[in-house]
Design an enzyme around this catalytic site. Structure first.
Site, PDB file in Angstrom:
ATOM      1  N   ILE A   1       0.768  -1.003   0.109  1.00  0.00           N
ATOM      2  CA  ILE A   1       0.104   0.032  -0.129  1.00  0.00           C
ATOM      3  C   ILE A   1       0.871   1.118  -0.093  1.00  0.00           C
ATOM      4  O   ILE A   1       1.892   1.376   0.945  1.00  0.00           O
ATOM      5  CB  ILE A   1      -0.980  -0.037   1.249  1.00  0.00           C
ATOM      6  CG1 ILE A   1      -1.823  -1.006   1.321  1.00  0.00           C
ATOM      7  CG2 ILE A   1      -2.041   1.351   1.089  1.00  0.00           C
ATOM      8  CD1 ILE A   1      -2.712  -1.517   2.290  1.00  0.00           C
TER       9      ILE A   1
ATOM     10  N   ASN B   1      -1.404   6.159   8.354  1.00  0.00           N
ATOM     11  CA  ASN B   1      -1.367   6.157   9.867  1.00  0.00           C
ATOM     12  C   ASN B   1      -1.131   7.760  10.671  1.00  0.00           C
ATOM     13  O   ASN B   1      -1.601   8.109  11.448  1.00  0.00           O
ATOM     14  CB  ASN B   1      -0.325   5.200  10.438  1.00  0.00           C
ATOM     15  CG  ASN B   1      -0.972   3.638  10.350  1.00  0.00           C
ATOM     16  OD1 ASN B   1      -2.074   3.517  10.500  1.00  0.00           O
ATOM     17  ND2 ASN B   1       0.002   2.935  10.033  1.00  0.00           N
TER      18      ASN B   1
ATOM     19  N   HIS C   1      -4.098   5.458  13.409  1.00  0.00           N
ATOM     20  CA  HIS C   1      -3.798   3.980  13.425  1.00  0.00           C
ATOM     21  C   HIS C   1      -5.245   3.212  13.136  1.00  0.00           C
ATOM     22  O   HIS C   1      -5.296   2.241  12.481  1.00  0.00           O
ATOM     23  CB  HIS C   1      -3.054   3.206  14.533  1.00  0.00           C
ATOM     24  CG  HIS C   1      -1.479   3.729  14.405  1.00  0.00           C
ATOM     25  ND1 HIS C   1      -0.650   3.357  13.489  1.00  0.00           N
ATOM     26  CD2 HIS C   1      -0.938   4.563  15.093  1.00  0.00           C
ATOM     27  CE1 HIS C   1       0.571   3.714  13.787  1.00  0.00           C
ATOM     28  NE2 HIS C   1       0.449   4.644  14.705  1.00  0.00           N
TER      29      HIS C   1
ATOM     30  N   ASP D   1      -5.786   0.445  10.177  1.00  0.00           N
ATOM     31  CA  ASP D   1      -6.499  -0.656  10.330  1.00  0.00           C
ATOM     32  C   ASP D   1      -7.745  -0.925   9.385  1.00  0.00           C
ATOM     33  O   ASP D   1      -7.961  -1.949   8.786  1.00  0.00           O
ATOM     34  CB  ASP D   1      -6.686  -1.082  11.693  1.00  0.00           C
ATOM     35  CG  ASP D   1      -5.676  -1.308  12.748  1.00  0.00           C
ATOM     36  OD1 ASP D   1      -4.325  -1.173  12.053  1.00  0.00           O
ATOM     37  OD2 ASP D   1      -5.735  -1.007  13.900  1.00  0.00           O
TER      38      ASP D   1
ATOM     39  N   ASP E   1     -10.287 -17.798  -7.943  1.00  0.00           N
ATOM     40  CA  ASP E   1     -10.457 -18.770  -6.679  1.00  0.00           C
ATOM     41  C   ASP E   1      -9.382 -19.486  -6.607  1.00  0.00           C
ATOM     42  O   ASP E   1      -8.811 -20.114  -5.665  1.00  0.00           O
ATOM     43  CB  ASP E   1     -11.660 -19.576  -7.146  1.00  0.00           C
ATOM     44  CG  ASP E   1     -13.006 -19.005  -7.245  1.00  0.00           C
ATOM     45  OD1 ASP E   1     -13.004 -18.029  -6.250  1.00  0.00           O
ATOM     46  OD2 ASP E   1     -13.811 -19.619  -7.514  1.00  0.00           O
TER      47      ASP E   1
ATOM     48  N   GLU F   1       1.823  -3.414   5.864  1.00  0.00           N
ATOM     49  CA  GLU F   1       1.019  -3.081   4.577  1.00  0.00           C
ATOM     50  C   GLU F   1       1.433  -3.616   3.339  1.00  0.00           C
ATOM     51  O   GLU F   1       1.018  -3.421   2.338  1.00  0.00           O
ATOM     52  CB  GLU F   1       1.250  -1.509   4.348  1.00  0.00           C
ATOM     53  CG  GLU F   1       2.468  -1.174   3.933  1.00  0.00           C
ATOM     54  CD  GLU F   1       3.270  -0.838   4.840  1.00  0.00           C
ATOM     55  OE1 GLU F   1       4.235   0.500   4.521  1.00  0.00           O
ATOM     56  OE2 GLU F   1       3.383  -1.310   6.033  1.00  0.00           O
TER      57      GLU F   1
END
Length: 557
Positions: free
Chosen positions: A420, A427, A432, A436, A452, A462
């Site tokens: 990310i 954050n 934070h 999350d 699948d 991250e």
């Protein structure tokens, strides 16, 4: 000891602890249907618990050790139940529960003494000593740890003796804190120096014995400890020699070992007024600690960085690292509280399982039914240990097992490392809690955007890993671009009005390397390239593709 577990133990001693953990998991999984299934599962679980301790995966270690403890208790195996209880106690120490740890360690010591097995007694004495150390009852800590060292000398197992010597040295050095006032002035300087000199001798013996036994993990710890003690005694040349020996050791030391080494080296450079070098070393230490989620060294490292920048007159940088020290300290306290809460939930669930097992035992016609119930408990705990609590995705432990599986097959596969973009800024800017929420939502979107047959894992922090079976790098890059579109296109304002999220991705395929670890390493290098060539990119074979369906300059990415 089963051959695969013996191999895992040797790997852990050379510093290849992640591989050792994966091998032990394989033994646990393959125990189903074996003649002595409960014994094999107990042995494998106890190994996994110890390797989790070595890697600082404390919560997962507790899951494994509770399974091992109950399996050995049902078998009436007092030495191994004692060992399991003592490892549980040590893990409880690490999550900030020393009083609960003392209760468990004393139970372990009682079982060891009842068994009459010297190796079990020595280990239990050592753990009780460490618990008293954490409770700052240093005289009692010395008493128990001295006894463990004395008994280990009689038994003659160098690996055990070296590790007990490391702890005894640490307790002697801890007296420095106990004899200082609020202003940092020692009230008994001669005693402190005498104890620190003894700490050097004990740690040096630990280093020699671990070297002779081929235990590089303990040897690396010993050398870093020697460096710290020598710096206290104002002998930087001796500290430098210890760290030079650390550098000459063969084998991988793992991230934690590298973090400890960098911290010790940074402090040595500060002590010798090499502040510019110290800044570089400590910044590397802080970054490595952040990547590994290590706050034990990461917190004091930030404080040392603030000191280094202050000494250089760079007060703006010093202020930044002082704030980072405070932020990581708060995060450490928060993480410890969260882990303790989750461990309390684990204990509750385990007690519920144990109640069901006892009910099963009362109805059982014999040992076979009870073993089936215990195997069910072990299976449930194993499943929990391989799942990331925050996102519900398989975690790094499960990835290690998946990599072993693909290594045994001949089919082509691709691996994507995903990160990310600028997650730390999320954050720091929004909290934070928002971070999350972002992690949970990214995980959910990744599930929806992948096939699948793909295997998705939270790697840590991250970072996520996507393992794509029977997939070429061309097909994998298309999948990853679709993933980026999904992440970029989701309405992140539902979490925060100013939030936008993107991913950087590096992709590699099995044809490019000889092992899954090498494939992951190539993917990680390409992820690094994606991060440093603009972010929000997929890099494959050194070429990247960029797609922007939203604003050309996201507010946070």
């Amino acid at each position: 000891m089963p051959p695969l577990l013996a191999r895992a133990w040797r790997l852990s001693c050379t510093g290849e602890v992640e591989t050792a953990l994966a091998e032990a998991q394989r033994v646990h999984d393959q125990a189903a249907g074996e003649k002595d299934e409960s014994f094999l599962r107990g042995m494998a679980a106890s190994h996994m618990a110890w390797y989790c301790f070595m890697l600082a995966y404390y919560e997962e270690g507790i899951l494994h050790v509770l399974s091992a403890r109950d399996l050995f208790k049902a078998r009436g195996d007092k030495p191994r139940e004692s060992w399991s209880r003592c490892v549980h106690a040590w893990l409880l120490i690490e999550i900030g529960a020393p009083n609960e740890a003392l209760d468990e360690a004393m139970l372990g010591l009682g079982l060891a003494e009842a068994s009459g097995e010297d190796t079990a007694i020595a280990f239990a004495l050592n753990v009780v000593g460490v618990v008293f150390w954490m409770l700052r009852q240093l005289d009692r800590a010395l008493e128990f740890t001295e006894r463990s060292v004395e008994l280990a000398r009689r038994v003659g197992i160098d690996v055990d003796l070296a590790r007990y010597l490391v702890n005894l040295a640490g307790i002697e050095a801890e007296f420095w804190h106990a004899t200082h006032d609020d202003h940092g002035t020692t009230t008994r300087p001669d005693e402190v120096r005498r104890r620190m000199e003894r700490a050097v001798l004990l740690a040096s013996e630990a280093q020699e014995r671990s070297s002779a036994a081929g235990d590089a993990w303990t040897e690396r710890i010993s050398l870093c400890n020697i460096a710290e003690y020598e710096l206290f005694l104002e002998r930087p040349e001796n500290a430098a020699e210890a760290l030079s020996k650390w550098n000459r050791l063969g084998g991988g030391g793992g991230a934690r070992s590298q973090i400890y080494y960098l911290f010790a080296l940074g402090k040595l450079q500060l002590a010798t007024n090499e502040r510019e070098l110290a800044v570089g070393t400590l910044r590397e230490c802080a970054a490595t600690a952040a990547d590994a989620g290590d706050l034990e060294i990461g917190v004091p490292c930030c404080r040392s960085l603030a000191e280094a920048y202050g000494g250089l007159g760079k007060f703006e940088d010093a202020l930044y690292w002082h704030r980072e020290f405070h932020a990581r300290h708060v995060r450490k306290s928060t993480d410890t509280s969260q882990i303790r809460s989750r461990v309390a939930a684990i204990h509750y669930e385990t007690n519920q399982l144990r109640t069901r097992i006892e009910a099963e035992r009362s109805r059982a016609d014999g040992l076979e039914q009870m073993n089936k119930a215990l195997a069910q408990e072990a299976k449930l705990l194993m499943h929990a240990s391989m799942e990331d609590v925050l996102t519900g995705l398989p975690n790094r432990r499960r990835l290690e097992r998946a990599l072993l599986d693909v290594e045994s097959e001949t089919k082509v596969y691709a691996c994507a490392m995903m990160d990310i973009d600028r997650f730390k800024l999320v954050n720091d800017t929004f909290s934070h809690s928002v971070g999350d929420d972002v992690l949970r939502q990214v995980a959910a979107l990744l599930r929806d955007a992948t096939r699948d047959i793909d295997q998705l894992f939270r790697y840590g922090g991250e970072e996520f890993v996507l393992l794509m079976n029977e997939t070429s790098i061309l097909a994998a890059s298309k999948i990853c671009r679709r993933v980026q579109d999904v992440i970029r296109g989701w309405n992140w304002s539902l979490i925060h009005p100013d939030l936008r999220i993107t991913l950087s991705i590096g992709v590699a395929e099995s044809e490019e390397a000889g092992s899954p670890a090498q494939v992951m390493s190539i993917a990680d290098e390409r992820l690094y390239e994606a991060k440093h060539t603009g972010r929000d990119r997929v890099v494959t074979r050194g070429r990247f593709a960029v797609l922007h369906s939203g604003p050309t300059a996201p507010l946070l990415h």
